[in-house]
Design an enzyme around this catalytic site. Structure first.
Site, PDB file in Angstrom:
ATOM      1  CG  LEU A  60      -1.880   1.190   1.341  1.00  0.00           C
ATOM      2  CD1 LEU A  60      -2.805   1.262   0.135  1.00  0.00           C
ATOM      3  CD2 LEU A  60      -2.692   1.101   2.632  1.00  0.00           C
ATOM      4  CD  GLN A  72      -1.224  -0.898  -4.133  1.00  0.00           C
ATOM      5  OE1 GLN A  72      -2.340  -0.427  -4.348  1.00  0.00           O
ATOM      6  NE2 GLN A  72      -1.046  -2.097  -3.610  1.00  0.00           N
ATOM      7  CB  CYS A  73      -0.239   5.789  -1.465  1.00  0.00           C
ATOM      8  SG  CYS A  73      -1.749   4.835  -1.229  1.00  0.00           S
ATOM      9  CB  THR A  74       2.203   9.884  -4.206  1.00  0.00           C
ATOM     10  OG1 THR A  74       1.851   9.380  -5.490  1.00  0.00           O
ATOM     11  CG2 THR A  74       3.395  10.808  -4.332  1.00  0.00           C
ATOM     12  CB  VAL A  75       4.288   7.572   1.061  1.00  0.00           C
ATOM     13  CG1 VAL A  75       4.585   7.941   2.510  1.00  0.00           C
ATOM     14  CG2 VAL A  75       3.152   6.566   0.979  1.00  0.00           C
TER      15      VAL A  75
END
Length: 712
Positions: free
Chosen positions: A569, A572-575
C-alpha cells in the site's frame, strides 16, 4: 492693525475628489446585505496627501476601506492604520439615498451648514487643535442605482466664510522666502515630520524659525511655546494644490481657526508641497495674509456662512459613474487578481509580459497533489487557460494534501478529480477558463486487451490533440511510465514541457529540451503554427553546436514499465512529506515563467546556481536551470544539467522518427512490449556490452603516487 484695503483678496484652489471603484463595490455590498432601506448618515474616511507634482494636484480620495466593514457598524476610521505619509485621514459623512427622487430632494444647504457648524464647534472647543484633520471635514451625498450599476454623487468640502475676506499681502515660492540656511533647516525639519509615523499624517502644524535660522516643526497645541522673542512663525499645512499662484482649500478653515482661536490679524502661512517624497521648497509657497476678525465670531452661538459644494465642469451639478462592466464580480476579481502582477511592472519587473501569461494555454497531466498546486500557482501568475487530465476520483485522504478538493468532493464514491478541480478553480477565480478531461494515459508495461485497443488508441489521439493545442505541458503524474507518451508527443511537437516528481523527502523539477527535429535550421512551418499568438516572443531558432537538453527519460538505461503491480500500500500511494509538493509545484511554475521571459525560450541553455554566468543581470527573473533537485531532509536544493541521450526511449531522434513514420501503431507496440523500446534505441545491446565488459585491475600499488585512479 489697520487693514490694507488695496491688497487683493486671498483666493483658494478648490478641493478635488476621486473615488476608487472599490468604494462603490463595498457600498453596494453594504447596501444589499446590511443597510437595506436604512438611509441614516454613514461615517466615512477620506484620504489626501501634499501635492507631489508640479503639474497635478492631489485629490481627496475614497477607497474601499473608507467605509465600515460588513461586520462593523462604526466608521472604518477607528481601524485605519495611522502614520501613512501618503494617506492623511479626513473624517466625512455619507448620505446615501434610497431613490433618485430623494437624492434630488436633499436639502444641500442645510447639510452643508450642519457640517460647517461641526467644524466651527471643533474650533471653539479646541478639538480642531488636538485633531486638526477635523478642519478638512467633508460631506458626500449619493444614490446607488444597483440595477444599472450607476452611482450619482456630490462632494462638499465645507469652508467657513471670512467676512470681510482675507487679503493677500505676499505669496511666493518658499525657496525665495527663506535664506539658504533657513531653507535647509526647514526642509530637514519637514522631512523628519513627514517620516515619523507619529506625525506623517498630521496635516496642519507650526514651523518656527529661531534667530540662528534653525527650524522646528510643532503641533498646533504648542502655539504658545513658539511665542519666543525673535522667532519667526509660519502656520503650515499639507497643500494638495499644485498651482503656483493659489494656496489649496484646507487653508480656508485653517485661517478661521487662527483668527478665532489666537486672535491674529497678520498671518504667515506655508503651503507645504513635495517632490519624490521630500520637501520641495521650489513648489511649496509662503504667503502672508491680513485678516479682520468679524465681531460676531466672538459670540459662541454665532455660526458663520459656509461654501464648498464641488463643481462639475464648472457647474453646480452632481457627478455620475456607470460601473456596469467593472462592477461585475468576475471583472472585479480579474482587476484584483492582476493587481500584484501590474505592481511588479512598476519597479521590480518592468519587462513582465502579461499578454503572454494571459494568453498562455497550459495542460496539466495529473490533478493530484502536484496538479492542484500547479494550477493555483499558474493562476497567481496570470494564466487564465488551464486544462487538467486525470481519470481518478477524489478519495477521503485527498483533501488534506490536494488543495482544490473538499469533503463534499469525496462523497457518494467521489467526484472525478479533473471535474472537481475545475469547479474549485472557478470558485476561486471565476474568470479562469478551465477544462477537465477524464481519461487515462496509455502506459508502457500495461498491455492493452484486444477489446480495449480502439479505446486506448482514441485516448492516444485525444492526448496528442490536447498537447498540440496547448503551449506548455506539465507532467505531474505519480508513475514513471505515465510520463512516457506525453514526453514523446511533446518532443515531437516541440512543446515547453515541465516535469515535477516527488520522493518521500525529495523532489525533482525539470524542463525538457526541444525535440530532436526542431533543433536545427529547417524548422517546419506547422511547428510554428502550433504556438499561440501569446508565444510569438519566444525564440524558435537553432542553437548550432550545442547539445540539446535532455528529457525525464534521458538518463535511464531501461525502458519504462509497470511500476504499480505487486506493490504494498505504501508503494502504491505517493507517500511524501507534505511540504514537498508545494515547493516542487511553485518551482515548476517559476521555471515556466522563466522560459517565457528568456530571449531563447525553449532553446535556452541551462544555468546552474554556481556557474560563472549565473545571476545574469539581463535576465529579469535570474538563472534558468535545467533540473532542480531538492531534499527536505537536508533542507537543500541544487541545480543540475543533463543533456539529451541518443538512446533515450522517449525523445531521441530514433524514437520520434519511428512515431512519425508509424503513428499509433508504434505507440501500441511500445505499450504492449516495453522491451521493444530498448531494442529500438540500442539499450539492449548497450546492456549486453556492459555485462560482458571486463576490467583488468592493476593490483600493483605505487607508494609514491597516491593520485592513481582507473579512468573509464
Amino acid at each position: 492693525m489697520a487693514r490694507e484695503e488695496s491688497g487683493p483678496i486671498l483666493q483658494f484652489a478648490p478641493f478635488q475628489s476621486s473615488v476608487d471603484e472599490g468604494f462603490w463595490h463595498r457600498l453596494s455590498s453594504l447596501k444589499l446585505n446590511k443597510f437595506g432601506i436604512d438611509d441614516s448618515p454613514i461615517p466615512i474616511t477620506g484620504f489626501y496627501a501634499p501635492c507631489s507634482h508640479s503639474q497635478v494636484s492631489n485629490h481627496l480620495t475614497l477607497l474601499a476601506e473608507s467605509l465600515p466593514s460588513d461586520s462593523n457598524e462604526e466608521s472604518s476610521a477607528e481601524t485605519i492604520a495611522r502614520g501613512n505619509r501618503n494617506r492623511c485621514s479626513v473624517p466625512g459623512i455619507l448620505y446615501n439615498s434610497n431613490t433618485w427622487e430623494s437624492f434630488l430632494a436633499l436639502d444641500k444647504h442645510s447639510l452643508l451648514k450642519a457640517e460647517a457648524e461641526k467644524i466651527w464647534d471643533d474650533i471653539h472647543t479646541g478639538k480642531a487643535v488636538e485633531n486638526c484633520a477635523a478642519l478638512s471635514r467633508f460631506l458626500l451625498i449619493s444614490f446607488a442605482d444597483l440595477k444599472k450599476w450607476t452611482f450619482h454623487y456630490w462632494f462638499a468640502f465645507p469652508a467657513l466664510v471670512l467676512d470681510p475676506p482675507a487679503t493677500l499681502v505676499d505669496l511666493k515660492p518658499a525657496s525665495q522666502f527663506f535664506t539658504l540656511q533657513e531653507a535647509e533647516s526647514v526642509s530637514g525639519a519637514c522631512n523628519e515630520w513627514r517620516n515619523s509615523s507619529a506625525t506623517a499624517d498630521v496635516p496642519f502644524f507650526l514651523v518656527s524659525l529661531s534667530s540662528d535660522s534653525r527650524a522646528t516643526v510643532r503641533h498646533l497645541k504648542d502655539w504658545e511655546i513658539c511665542q519666543g522673542d525673535g522667532e519667526k512663525l509660519l502656520f503650515a499645512f499639507y497643500d494638495p494644490c499644485h498651482l503656483p499662484s493659489h494656496p489649496g482649500w484646507p487653508l480656508r478653515n485653517f485661517l478661521a481657526l487662527i483668527c478665532s482661536r489666537w486672535n491674529l490679524q497678520r498671518v504667515q502661512f506655508l503651503c507645504y508641497r513635495e517632490n519624490r517624497g521630500f520637501a520641495d521648497l521650489g513648489l511649496s509657497l509662503v504667503g502672508e495674509a491680513l485678516i479682520t476678525v468679524p465681531q460676531e465670531w466672538r459670540d459662541r452661538q454665532f455660526a458663520p456662512n459656509a461654501v464648498g459644494w464641488e463643481l462639475n465642469k464648472g457647474r453646480k451639478l452632481p457627478r455620475s459613474i456607470n460601473l456596469a462592466k467593472s462592477m461585475d464580480p468576475t471583472r472585479l476579481a480579474i482587476s484584483a487578481a492582476d493587481l500584484n502582477l501590474k505592481l511588479m511592472r512598476w519597479r521590480a519587473l518592468p519587462s513582465l509580459n502579461l499578454d503572454t501569461l494571459f494568453s498562455l494555454k497550459c495542460l496539466l497531466l495529473g490533478a493530484g497533489t502536484l496538479g492542484c498546486q500547479v494550477a493555483r500557482m499558474l493562476m497567481a501568475w496570470g494564466v487564465r487557460k488551464i486544462t487538467l487530465i486525470d481519470n481518478g476520483k477524489v478519495a477521503m485522504s485527498n483533501p488534506l494534501r490536494q488543495s482544490l478538493y473538499t469533503l463534499e468532493d469525496c462523497l457518494h464514491g467521489g467526484d472525478f478529480k479533473a471535474v472537481a478541480a475545475v469547479k474549485s478553480l472557478k470558485r476561486i477565480f471565476p474568470a479562469v477558463e478551465a477544462e477537465g478531461v477524464v481519461m487515462a494515459i496509455p502506459m508502457p508495461g500495461h498491455p492493452v486487451p484486444s477489446q480495449e485497443v480502439d479505446r486506448v488508441l482514441e485516448d492516444c489521439r485525444l492526448l496528442s490533440d490536447l498537447i498540440d493545442s496547448h503551449d506548455a505541458i506539465f507532467l505531474l503524474t505519480d508513475t514513471r511510465e505515465s510520463r512516457w507518451l506525453p514526453t514523446l508527443l511533446c518532443a515531437n511537437a516541440n512543446k515547453i514541457t515541465i516535469t515535477a516528481a516527488l520522493g518521500f523527502d525529495s523532489f525533482l523539477v525539470m524542463r525538457h529540451g526541444p525535440g530532436p527535429f526542431n533543433h536545427v535550421h529547417d524548422l517546419k512551418a506547422e511547428t510554428l503554427e502550433s504556438l499561440s499568438t501569446g508565444m510569438d516572443n519566444l525564440a524558435i531558432t537553432a542553437r548550432d553546436g550545442r547539445q540539446r537538453l535532455g528529457c525525464y527519460f534521458c538518463n535511464d538505461v531501461v525502458a519504462p514499465t509497470d511500476s504499480t503491480s505487486n506493490r504494498t500500500l505504501d508503494q502504491q500511494c505517493t507517500v511524501t512529506r507534505p511540504g514537498s509538493a508545494p515547493i516542487a509545484s511553485s518551482l515548476a511554475v517559476e521555471l515556466l515563467v522563466g522560459i517565457l521571459h528568456h530571449p531563447h525560450g525553449i532553446f535556452a541553455e541551462a544555468e546552474i546556481s554556481n556557474s560563472n554566468n549565473s545571476g545574469n543581470t539581463e535576465l529579469p527573473l535570474g538563472i534558468l536551470p535545467h533540473q532542480i533537485r531538492g531534499s527536505l531532509s537536508n533542507f537543500s536544493q541544487m541545480t543540475l544539467v543533463g543533456h539529451s541521450s541518443n538512446s533515450c526511449t522517449a525523445c531521441c531522434q530514433t524514437v520520434v522518427s519511428e512515431y512519425r513514420n508509424r503513428g499509433m501503431e508504434f505507440v501500441l507496440q511500445a505499450i504492449n512490449h516495453p522491451t521493444y523500446l530498448e531494442d529500438l534505441t540500442g539499450l539492449t545491446e548497450l546492456m549486453k556490452s556492459a555485462n560482458s565488459f571486463q576490467l583488468d585491475w592493476d593490483n600493483e600499488t605505487d607508494d609514491d603516487n597516491d593520485d592513481n585512479c582507473v579512468e573509464i
